[in-house]
Design a protein around this motif. Structure first.
Motif, PDB file in Angstrom:
ATOM      1  N   UNK A  38       0.834  -1.198   0.000  1.00  0.00           N
ATOM      2  CA  UNK A  38       0.000   0.000   0.000  1.00  0.00           C
ATOM      3  C   UNK A  38       0.869   1.249   0.000  1.00  0.00           C
ATOM      4  N   UNK A  39       0.292   2.340  -0.477  1.00  0.00           N
ATOM      5  CA  UNK A  39       1.018   3.618  -0.506  1.00  0.00           C
ATOM      6  C   UNK A  39       0.020   4.751  -0.312  1.00  0.00           C
ATOM      7  N   UNK A  60      -4.866   6.812  -0.806  1.00  0.00           N
ATOM      8  CA  UNK A  60      -4.240   5.541  -0.428  1.00  0.00           C
ATOM      9  C   UNK A  60      -4.700   4.435  -1.374  1.00  0.00           C
ATOM     10  N   UNK A  61      -3.722   3.670  -1.847  1.00  0.00           N
ATOM     11  CA  UNK A  61      -4.066   2.477  -2.639  1.00  0.00           C
ATOM     12  C   UNK A  61      -3.487   1.271  -1.894  1.00  0.00           C
ATOM     13  N   UNK A  62      -4.323   0.302  -1.598  1.00  0.00           N
ATOM     14  CA  UNK A  62      -3.893  -0.905  -0.883  1.00  0.00           C
ATOM     15  C   UNK A  62      -4.229  -2.117  -1.753  1.00  0.00           C
ATOM     16  N   UNK A 103      -7.541  -7.414  -6.402  1.00  0.00           N
ATOM     17  CA  UNK A 103      -8.096  -7.297  -5.059  1.00  0.00           C
ATOM     18  C   UNK A 103      -7.450  -6.074  -4.416  1.00  0.00           C
ATOM     19  N   UNK A 104      -8.226  -5.006  -4.289  1.00  0.00           N
ATOM     20  CA  UNK A 104      -7.620  -3.761  -3.794  1.00  0.00           C
ATOM     21  C   UNK A 104      -8.665  -2.793  -3.268  1.00  0.00           C
ATOM     22  N   UNK A 105      -8.212  -1.908  -2.398  1.00  0.00           N
ATOM     23  CA  UNK A 105      -9.045  -0.787  -1.977  1.00  0.00           C
ATOM     24  C   UNK A 105      -8.362   0.488  -2.459  1.00  0.00           C
ATOM     25  N   UNK A 152     -14.026   6.056  -2.686  1.00  0.00           N
ATOM     26  CA  UNK A 152     -13.525   4.689  -2.506  1.00  0.00           C
ATOM     27  C   UNK A 152     -13.950   3.770  -3.649  1.00  0.00           C
ATOM     28  N   UNK A 153     -13.044   2.869  -4.026  1.00  0.00           N
ATOM     29  CA  UNK A 153     -13.432   1.769  -4.914  1.00  0.00           C
ATOM     30  C   UNK A 153     -12.983   0.461  -4.285  1.00  0.00           C
ATOM     31  N   UNK A 154     -13.944  -0.443  -4.107  1.00  0.00           N
ATOM     32  CA  UNK A 154     -13.626  -1.777  -3.583  1.00  0.00           C
ATOM     33  C   UNK A 154     -13.477  -2.691  -4.795  1.00  0.00           C
ATOM     34  N   UNK A 155     -12.228  -2.961  -5.147  1.00  0.00           N
ATOM     35  CA  UNK A 155     -11.902  -3.641  -6.401  1.00  0.00           C
ATOM     36  C   UNK A 155     -11.868  -5.153  -6.192  1.00  0.00           C
ATOM     37  N   UNK A 156     -12.714  -5.872  -6.921  1.00  0.00           N
ATOM     38  CA  UNK A 156     -12.766  -7.335  -6.803  1.00  0.00           C
ATOM     39  C   UNK A 156     -13.272  -7.748  -5.433  1.00  0.00           C
ATOM     40  N   UNK A 157     -12.722  -8.836  -4.907  1.00  0.00           N
ATOM     41  CA  UNK A 157     -13.088  -9.278  -3.560  1.00  0.00           C
ATOM     42  C   UNK A 157     -11.810  -9.442  -2.751  1.00  0.00           C
ATOM     43  N   UNK A 158     -11.950  -9.412  -1.417  1.00  0.00           N
ATOM     44  CA  UNK A 158     -10.755  -9.524  -0.579  1.00  0.00           C
ATOM     45  C   UNK A 158     -10.245 -10.964  -0.601  1.00  0.00           C
ATOM     46  N   UNK A 159     -11.076 -11.881  -0.171  1.00  0.00           N
ATOM     47  CA  UNK A 159     -10.758 -13.309  -0.274  1.00  0.00           C
ATOM     48  C   UNK A 159     -12.039 -14.111  -0.134  1.00  0.00           C
ATOM     49  N   UNK A 160     -11.979 -15.351  -0.542  1.00  0.00           N
ATOM     50  CA  UNK A 160     -13.120 -16.275  -0.405  1.00  0.00           C
ATOM     51  C   UNK A 160     -14.421 -15.679  -0.946  1.00  0.00           C
ATOM     52  N   UNK A 161     -14.314 -14.844  -1.959  1.00  0.00           N
ATOM     53  CA  UNK A 161     -15.508 -14.278  -2.586  1.00  0.00           C
ATOM     54  C   UNK A 161     -16.391 -13.470  -1.624  1.00  0.00           C
ATOM     55  N   UNK A 162     -15.802 -13.041  -0.513  1.00  0.00           N
ATOM     56  CA  UNK A 162     -16.568 -12.257   0.465  1.00  0.00           C
ATOM     57  C   UNK A 162     -16.572 -10.779   0.050  1.00  0.00           C
ATOM     58  N   UNK A 163     -17.678 -10.056   0.286  1.00  0.00           N
ATOM     59  CA  UNK A 163     -17.687  -8.634  -0.070  1.00  0.00           C
ATOM     60  C   UNK A 163     -16.786  -7.808   0.849  1.00  0.00           C
ATOM     61  N   UNK A 164     -16.418  -6.633   0.381  1.00  0.00           N
ATOM     62  CA  UNK A 164     -15.683  -5.676   1.211  1.00  0.00           C
ATOM     63  C   UNK A 164     -16.670  -4.970   2.125  1.00  0.00           C
TER      64      UNK A 164
END
Ligand code: AMP
Ligand code: MG
Length: 353
Positions: free
Chosen positions: A36-37, A47-49, A201-203, A210-222
Motif C-alpha cells: 500500500x502507498x 491511499x491504494x492498498x 483485489x484492492x481498496x 472509494x473503490x472496492x476492487x474485486x473481492x478480498x478473499x473467499x468471494x466475500x464482499x468488502x
C-alpha cells in the motif's frame, strides 16, 4: 537410531527450519502479501492498498497515472489543460487530451441530467467562497452583489464541446472547476491500471472516494464504512458490503466554516450562488463506475432529499444513502440487506425509500 526414529528427527528438523525461515521473512507467502502507498495529491490524501501482490511497480504506475490526471485537470495548476480552457474563456476553443475531454463531457451530461444543480462551470463561485479544508470560523462572507455577479458566469449551457477534443467557454471570466468529478474518474483509471497488472483485489481510497476492487478473499464482499457526519473523521455511521463497487460521499462536514453561527460548506447551489443549505448533511452513492458516484454525490447533495430520491430512482446504475440533519438515514430498497447501521448509534432513525 532406527530408521523410524531417524525419519521423525528429519521431519522435526525440517519443521524447525521452516519456522526459522518464515519468522526471518525469507519464506514470503505471495498470496497474502499486501502492498500500500499513501500520497497527498489533488488536495487530498490518497491511499491504494493491493492484496495478494508484492510488486511495488503496480503502485508506481497507479500514482503516475494520478499525477498525470492532476496535471491535466486541476484548475489551480496554471499549466493544466483545464487552466488553458479557463484562460481562453470568451476568446477561443482549446484542444485538450481525450482524457480531459471525456471528463468534461461527463460533467456536462450530469449538469444536463440535474438541470444545473451540478455545474462544472461553478469555478467563479468556488473562487469567491474559497472554502478550504481546516477553516472553522470566518468574520466575513461575500456580499450579495458579488454573489449575484459571479452567479451570472456559471452556466453549463455556455460550455461547448466541439469536434476534435475542443472545449470552449463562451463568456470571458467563466471558469471550469472539476473538483466534484475528477477524483471519481481518477479512481476508475487506477482500477484500470490495477486490472492491467492483474491486481484484482484492492481498496482505492482517493480522499474518501472509494473503490472496492474485486473481492478480498473467499468471494466475500468488502465492508466500507460510511462516515458519521456528527462524529469525528473515521467514525462510522454504518457499513456497506460491496463487491467491485465505488462508494462516494459528499458531506457538509468535509470543508466548511462558520459565520454568525451559520455553517457554510464547500458545495454551492448554482441557482442561489450560496453554499447548499437543505435537510441533507451527507449523501453516499454506490455505483460500478466511480465517476458516476462522484458526480451524483455532489448532485444529490444540491438537490436535497425529495428531488435526490427522484433522480436516483430514475437511474438503473446507482444507489444512495442520504443522512439528514435530523439524523434520519434514508436507505434505498436495493441496499437494505447490504447496509448496517452501527448498533450503538441509537439516535439515528433508519428509513427506507
Ligand atoms: P464533492 O466533494 O465531490 O461533492 O465536490 C465538491 C467540490 O465540487 C467543491 O469543492 C467545488 O470545487 C465543486 N462544486 C461545488 N459546488 C458544485 C456544484 N453545484 N456542481 C459541481 N461542482 C461543485
Ligand atoms: Mg463529487
Amino acid at each position: 537410531m532406527n530408521f523410524k526414529k531417524n525419519n521423525k528427527f528429519i521431519i522435526l528438523l525440517l519443521i524447525l527450519l521452516m519456522l526459522i525461515l518464515t519468522s526471518c521473512g525469507v519464506v514470503s507467502n505471495k498470496k497474502t502479501a499486501t502492498i500500500s502507498r499513501t500520497e497527498f495529491l489533488m488536495d487530498t490524501v490518497m491511499t491504494i492498498r493491493i492484496y495478494h501482490k508484492s510488486d511495488k511497480k503496480i503502485l508506481d504506475k497507479a500514482f503516475d497515472r494520478l499525477k498525470e490526471i492532476e496535471a491535466k485537470m486541476s484548475s489551480t495548476i496554471e499549466t493544466s489543460e483545464v487552466s488553458n480552457i479557463n484562460n481562453n474563456a470568451g476568446i477561443k476553443p482549446v484542444t485538450v487530451s481525450p482524457d480531459t475531454y471525456f471528463v468534461i463531457k461527463e460533467a456536462k451530461r450530469f449538469a444536463e441530467l440535474s438541470l444545473g444543480a451540478f455545474d462544472p462551470t461553478i469555478g467563479p463561485l468556488v473562487d469567491l467562497w474559497d472554502i478550504k479544508a481546516g477553516e472553522r470560523e470566518r468574520d466575513f462572507i461575500p456580499s450579495n452583489r458579488e454573489v449575484e455577479n459571479m452567479k451570472t458566469l456559471v452556466n453549463y449551457k455556455k460550455l461547448e464541446l466541439l469536434d476534435n477534443n475542443q472545449v470552449f467557454l463562451k463568456e470571458k471570466n467563466m471558469k471550469l472547476a472539476l473538483g466534484s468529478i475528477v477524483k471519481g474518474y481518477a479512481t476508475d483509471e487506477v482500477k484500470k491500471v490495477l486490472s492491467e497488472s492483474n491486481a484484482n483485489s484492492a481498496i482505492i481510497d482517493l480522499g474518501g472516494n472509494v473503490f472496492a476492487h474485486g473481492v478480498k478473499e473467499d468471494d466475500m464482499p468488502w465492508k466500507i464504512g460510511i462516515q458519521n457526519p456528527f462524529g469525528l473523521p473515521g467514525e462510522y455511521l454504518g457499513v456497506i458490503r460491496v463487491k467491485d463497487k465505488s462508494v462516494v460521499t459528499s458531506g457538509d462536514y468535509e470543508r466548511y466554516f462558520f459565520f454568525n453561527g451559520e455553517k457554510y460548506n464547500h458545495i454551492i447551489d448554482p441557482s442561489t450562488g450560496y453554499p447548499v443549505n437543505n435537510e441533507i448533511t451527507g449523501v453516499s452513492i454506490i455505483t460500478a463506475r466511480s465517476i458516476d458516484a462522484d458526480a451524483l454525490s455532489t448532485t444529490l447533495f444540491v438537490l436535497g432529499l425529495d428531488k435526490g430520491i427522484e433522480l436516483i430512482n430514475s437511474t438503473d446504475y446507482a444507489n444512495a444513502i442520504f443522512i439528514t440533519k435530523a439524523k434520519e438515514v434514508y436507505i434505498g430498497k436495493e441496499l437494505k440487506d447490504k447496509f448496517d447501521l452501527i448498533k450503538e448509534l441509537i439516535s439515528f432513525i433508519p428509513k427506507e425509500y
